[in-house]
Structures are given as structure tokens and as C-alpha cells.
Design a protein around this motif. Structure first.
Motif, short mmCIF file in Angstrom:
data_model
loop_
_atom_site.label_atom_id
_atom_site.label_comp_id
_atom_site.label_asym_id
_atom_site.label_seq_id
_atom_site.Cartn_x
_atom_site.Cartn_y
_atom_site.Cartn_z
N UNK A 72 12.90 -14.43 2.29
CA UNK A 72 13.23 -15.59 1.47
C UNK A 72 14.31 -15.16 0.50
N UNK A 73 15.52 -15.64 0.73
CA UNK A 73 16.62 -15.18 -0.09
C UNK A 73 17.89 -15.21 0.73
N UNK A 74 18.63 -14.12 0.68
CA UNK A 74 19.95 -14.07 1.30
C UNK A 74 19.87 -13.90 2.82
N UNK A 75 20.46 -14.85 3.56
CA UNK A 75 20.41 -14.77 5.02
C UNK A 75 21.16 -13.55 5.56
N UNK A 76 22.17 -13.11 4.81
CA UNK A 76 22.93 -11.92 5.27
C UNK A 76 22.04 -10.68 5.22
N UNK A 77 21.21 -10.61 4.17
CA UNK A 77 20.26 -9.49 4.07
C UNK A 77 19.32 -9.52 5.27
N UNK A 78 18.78 -10.70 5.59
CA UNK A 78 17.85 -10.85 6.71
C UNK A 78 18.47 -10.35 8.00
N UNK A 81 19.04 -6.33 8.04
CA UNK A 81 17.85 -5.46 8.18
C UNK A 81 16.99 -5.87 9.37
N UNK A 82 17.53 -6.76 10.21
CA UNK A 82 16.83 -7.18 11.44
C UNK A 82 15.43 -7.74 11.17
N UNK A 83 15.37 -8.60 10.17
CA UNK A 83 14.11 -9.31 9.91
C UNK A 83 13.87 -10.29 11.06
N UNK A 84 12.65 -10.78 11.16
CA UNK A 84 12.33 -11.72 12.24
C UNK A 84 12.73 -13.15 11.90
N UNK A 85 12.90 -13.41 10.60
CA UNK A 85 13.21 -14.79 10.25
C UNK A 85 13.60 -14.98 8.81
N UNK A 86 13.85 -16.25 8.49
CA UNK A 86 14.34 -16.68 7.19
C UNK A 86 13.44 -17.76 6.65
N UNK A 87 13.09 -17.64 5.37
CA UNK A 87 12.35 -18.72 4.72
C UNK A 87 13.29 -19.37 3.70
#
Length: 217
Positions: A72-78, A81-87
Motif C-alpha cells: 500500500x503506497x508507491x506502485x514503483x516500489x511494489x 521488490x516483486x511484491x504480489x500486488x498493490x493496495x
């Protein structure tokens, strides 16, 4: 979201910590306590660089435990770091752009629905889930009645899964499950639990295993 149980599942929201090591330790303990579908990692007041460093370590722990890591925050960060998703927070333009850009590579879900009208406007964009409540909205032992009512209305009508924010007490998970919501989100009930985060997650899963209504296949 990972896996598909036949009952409401737990979503964790990582609270704000000054101490990154303690945050990671408590999250690891929570994840070891039992089934967790996903974990939302909010940016809080951190700048992008500090948040990326902090989130990187947490995402690794979350994914190693088999849960989905949602930033939850910056989509570029997501992305980095290869997160699974965006809130996201409920801005419809931002939601539309994120869905176009990231789905199906990443999960994209959103909060920001304070009433039925807003919820339906969000639903038109077909996010992967809708979140009723605020990420830090657990200020009482029980879940907020408005969020429970929205969750019940949504779950009875719409196929898009919903997450409903619980309260500061683990027992609030059952009230959420009884609405028909697919997921209950907990923060303080787990991370400020006197028994510790692992015991809290085990307790929530025991409550849901025993008492939560089952979804029809």
C-alpha cells in the motif's frame, strides 16, 4: 490472494514500527501461527527509499510463508521488490490505470468505499478485491458496523471478493466471516495481542475453522 479455502480467511495489516527488526520478527511470528491469505504493507510516513528497503525484507518473509504480499503506497516500489500486488486508496483514475498496467501480473485491490455508491463505482473497474474500512480503522474491539453492513451487502451481490476490516479483538473475525466476506483484515488484534502475534493468528484460524460459515463450491 493465495489458495482458496471454503471459509473466510485472514489478511494481515502490518502496523507502523520504528524498529524494522522488531517489525520483521513480529510478522514472521504471525505468519508462523497459521493460515494467512495475504499481508498488506502500508508505507506510513516513510519516504520511497526507506519504504523500499523496509518492504523488501517483509515481502521476502511473506512470500516464503506462502502468503501474497500487497504494497500500500508507491506502485514503483511494489514493482521493484516483486511484491504480489498493490493496495490502493480508492482513487478511481489511479485504480483504472493500475489495473490496466499491472493486472494480471499483479493483484490490484482498493479501499476507499465509504458507501454503496462508491463501492459500485469501484466495482465497475473490476479490481481483484475491494476493502471495506481503513487500514488503521481498528480502534474498537469489534469491527465497525458500517463495514460489516457493506461487506454483507457486497458479498451477497457481487462476485469480486471483499476484505472487511476487523477490530482489536480476535473474536471480531467471526462477525466479519458471518457477513459472507471472503477475507477479514486484522492489525492490532494480531500485532498488539498480549499472547503474541503467532498465538493470535492461531486463535483466529481456530475460530474461523470452528464457526465461520462455509462457502458453496
Amino acid at each position: 490472494m493465495t489458495g482458496q479455502e471454503d471459509r473466510c480467511r485472514l489478511v494481515l495489516i502490518v502496523p507502523q514500527y520504528d524498529d524494522a527488526d522488531q517489525q520483521a520478527k513480529d510478522l514472521e511470528a504471525a505468519l508462523a501461527g497459521g493460515d494467512v491469505a495475504s499481508v498488506i504493507v502500508p508505507q506510513y510516513g516513510l519516504d520511497d527509499q526507506a519504504f523500499q528497503k523496509r518492504a523488501e525484507a517483509l515481502v521476502e518473509l511473506i512470500q516464503a510463508a506462502g502468503a501474497a504480499a500487497l504494497i500500500s503506497g508507491d506502485s514503483r516500489v511494489a514493482g521493484r521488490i516483486k511484491a504480489d500486488g498493490l493496495h490502493l486508496g480508492g482513487d478511481l483514475t489511479e485504480l483504472g490505470e493500475a489495473i490496466e498496467k499491472f493486472v494480471p501480473k499483479m493483484i490490484v485491490g482498493t479501499g476507499g468505499a465509504g458507501d454503496r455508491h462508491q463501492a459500485l463505482a469501484i466495482g465497475e473497474h473490476r479490481p481483484d478485491y475491494i476493502f471495506f474500512g481503513k487500514l488503521d480503522g481498528d480502534i474498537k474491539p469489534e469491527a465497525h458496523p458500517k463495514n460489516l453492513a457493506l461487506g454483507e451487502w457486497w458479498a451477497s451481490m457481487i462476485e469480486i471478493p471483499c476484505i472487511v476490516m476487523g477490530g482489536t479483538d480476535t473474536s471480531s473475525s467471526l462477525a466479519v466471516a458471518e457477513t459472507g466476506a471472503e477475507f477479514v483484515a486484522l492489525r492490532e488484534a494480531v500485532f498488539s495481542n498480549p499472547q503474541g502475534p503467532g498465538a493470535a493468528v492461531a486463535e483466529v484460524n481456530a475460530i474461523l475453522d470452528e464457526k465461520a460459515p462455509r462457502f458453496e463450491a
